[in-house]
Design an enzyme around this catalytic site. Structure first.
Site, short mmCIF file in Angstrom:
data_model
loop_
_atom_site.label_atom_id
_atom_site.label_comp_id
_atom_site.label_asym_id
_atom_site.label_seq_id
_atom_site.Cartn_x
_atom_site.Cartn_y
_atom_site.Cartn_z
N HIS A 42 4.06 3.76 1.84
CA HIS A 42 5.17 2.90 2.29
C HIS A 42 6.34 2.92 1.32
O HIS A 42 7.22 2.05 1.38
CB HIS A 42 4.68 1.46 2.50
CG HIS A 42 3.78 1.32 3.69
ND1 HIS A 42 3.03 0.20 3.93
CD2 HIS A 42 3.50 2.18 4.71
CE1 HIS A 42 2.33 0.36 5.05
NE2 HIS A 42 2.59 1.54 5.53
N CYS A 91 23.47 11.91 0.22
CA CYS A 91 23.02 13.23 -0.29
C CYS A 91 21.51 13.37 -0.27
O CYS A 91 20.98 14.39 -0.71
CB CYS A 91 23.53 13.43 -1.72
SG CYS A 91 22.75 12.35 -2.94
N ASN A 137 -12.82 -6.62 0.15
CA ASN A 137 -11.73 -7.53 0.49
C ASN A 137 -12.11 -8.96 0.14
O ASN A 137 -13.29 -9.27 -0.05
CB ASN A 137 -11.41 -7.41 1.99
CG ASN A 137 -9.96 -7.70 2.31
OD1 ASN A 137 -9.05 -7.11 1.74
ND2 ASN A 137 -9.76 -8.65 3.22
N ALA A 178 -10.62 -9.06 -5.68
CA ALA A 178 -10.64 -7.63 -6.04
C ALA A 178 -10.99 -7.40 -7.50
O ALA A 178 -11.67 -6.42 -7.84
CB ALA A 178 -9.27 -7.02 -5.72
N1 APR Z 1 -8.69 -9.74 -3.57
C1 APR Z 1 -8.95 -8.95 -2.50
N2 APR Z 1 -8.33 -9.09 -1.30
C2 APR Z 1 -7.41 -10.06 -1.19
C3 APR Z 1 -7.08 -10.93 -2.26
C4 APR Z 1 -7.77 -10.74 -3.49
N3 APR Z 1 -7.53 -11.51 -4.56
N4 APR Z 1 -6.14 -11.82 -1.83
C5 APR Z 1 -5.88 -11.49 -0.54
N5 APR Z 1 -6.65 -10.46 -0.16
C6 APR Z 1 -6.70 -9.79 1.16
C7 APR Z 1 -6.43 -10.72 2.33
O1 APR Z 1 -7.65 -11.33 2.76
C8 APR Z 1 -5.90 -9.73 3.37
O2 APR Z 1 -6.96 -9.16 4.13
O3 APR Z 1 -5.66 -8.84 1.19
C9 APR Z 1 -5.23 -8.64 2.54
C10 APR Z 1 -3.72 -8.69 2.57
O4 APR Z 1 -3.30 -8.42 3.89
P1 APR Z 1 -1.73 -8.35 4.20
O5 APR Z 1 -1.04 -9.53 3.61
O6 APR Z 1 -1.60 -8.10 5.66
O7 APR Z 1 -1.22 -7.07 3.38
P2 APR Z 1 -1.42 -5.55 3.77
O8 APR Z 1 -2.69 -5.34 4.53
O9 APR Z 1 -1.22 -4.76 2.53
O10 APR Z 1 -0.17 -5.27 4.76
C11 APR Z 1 0.01 -3.95 5.19
O11 APR Z 1 2.10 -4.59 6.21
O12 APR Z 1 4.03 -5.83 6.07
C12 APR Z 1 3.50 -4.56 5.94
O13 APR Z 1 4.41 -2.84 4.63
C13 APR Z 1 3.69 -4.04 4.54
O14 APR Z 1 2.23 -2.58 3.32
C14 APR Z 1 2.28 -3.78 4.06
C15 APR Z 1 1.49 -3.67 5.35
#
Ligand code: APR
EC number: 2.3.1.286
Length: 239
Positions: free
Chosen positions: A111, A122, A204, A222
């Site tokens: 991303h 450019c 997760n 994590a």
């Molecule tokens: N340790 C492990 N997992 C965690 C923690 C933690 N401390 N805190 C939160 N999470 C988990 C949440 O439970 C959730 O499943 O991380 C995940 C975050 O999910 P999102 O907020 O949806 O983020 P992500 O999956 O990276 O989003 C994907 O969406 O908006 C776009 O471009 C953006 O790259 C991003 C994409």
């Protein structure tokens, strides 16, 4: 798990949460405070570029805060990569530089990267840590008002997809860390890995939307779950 097997790891915002960066869809997430349609699409940038630039300028400044550092999960992945004998690819959806700073080398930012910009005139792409809302000149062609964040907006093609697809088609293990499984094509990587015959594991905080697609899952923060899982993986492979 054969020590010569290929491993693909996918990370999302959850892996950086304990470093102090917000996720997107948790209760305190980024999309709870601003609509993605207003700041993370090409249409938003065409409609109100200064608002989009200000959104990413604020996140870029936040990422450069000295308090934001790679955590034990980022470091464990970098250490694992240096010890794993087989092919290894870390694919991150994150635009932060925490995997880079932790030392990960075989790394794809699908991303894009918050600390890079690209020139609409450019096509230059490179590191740019300063604000873009002030219309700085492109370091390559010198024309002002032509730089945008080097990030992939909704509706745009993710980066290095051929490299990712090849790695998924030849891996023996796919590990998904800290992602909600809401956004494609990353949300489909588990299915691609399974088609290749790979074992698939979700690490997760809690079960994601796609949890049922994985063979295994281990849940918790994590910084605890990732180092523990990777240590056991190395021990089982006798590495
Ligand atoms: N340790 C492990 N997992 C965690 C923690 C933690 N401390 N805190 C939160 N999470 C988990 C949440 O439970 C959730 O499943 O991380 C995940 C975050 O999910 P999102 O907020 O949806 O983020 P992500 O999956 O990276 O989003 C994907 O969406 O908006 C776009 O471009 C953006 O790259 C991003 C994409």
């Amino acid at each position: 798990m054969d020590r010569n097997s290929g491993i693909v790891v996918l990370t999302g915002a959850g892996i950086s949460r304990e470093s102090g960066l917000h996720t997107f869809r948790d209760a305190d997430g980024i999309w709870a405070k601003v609509r993605l349609e207003d700041v993370a699409t090409p249409e938003a940038f065409a409609r109100d570029p200064d608002r989009v630039q200000a959104f990413y300028d604020a996140r870029r400044r936040g990422l450069m805060d000295p308090a934001i550092q790679p955590n034990a999960a980022h470091r464990a992945l970098a250490a694992f990569e240096s010890r794993w004998p087989g092919p290894f690819l870390l694919v991150t959806q994150n635009i932060d530089d925490l995997h880079d700073r932790a030392g990960s080398k075989s790394l794809v930012h699908m991303h894009g990267e918050l600390l890079k910009a690209r020139c609409l005139h450019c096509r230059w792409v490179g590191v740019h840590r300063g604000d873009l809302a002030s219309h700085p000149p492109c370091p390559n062609c010198g024309i002002p008002t032509t730089l945008r964040p080097h990030v992939v907006w909704f509706g745009e093609m993710p980066l290095e997809m051929e490299r990712i697809t090849h790695a998924l088609s030849t891996c023996g293990l796919f590990i998904s860390i800290g992602t909600s499984g809401n956004v494609y094509p990353a949300a489909n990587f588990v299915a691609e890995a399974r088609t290749a015959g790979a074992l698939t594991v979700e690490l997760n905080l809690e079960e994601s939307a796609g949890a049922a697609h994985f063979h295994d899952g281990e849940y918790g923060p994590a910084t605890t779950v990732v180092p523990d899982y990777l240590d056991r993986l190395l021990a089982k492979a006798g590495v």
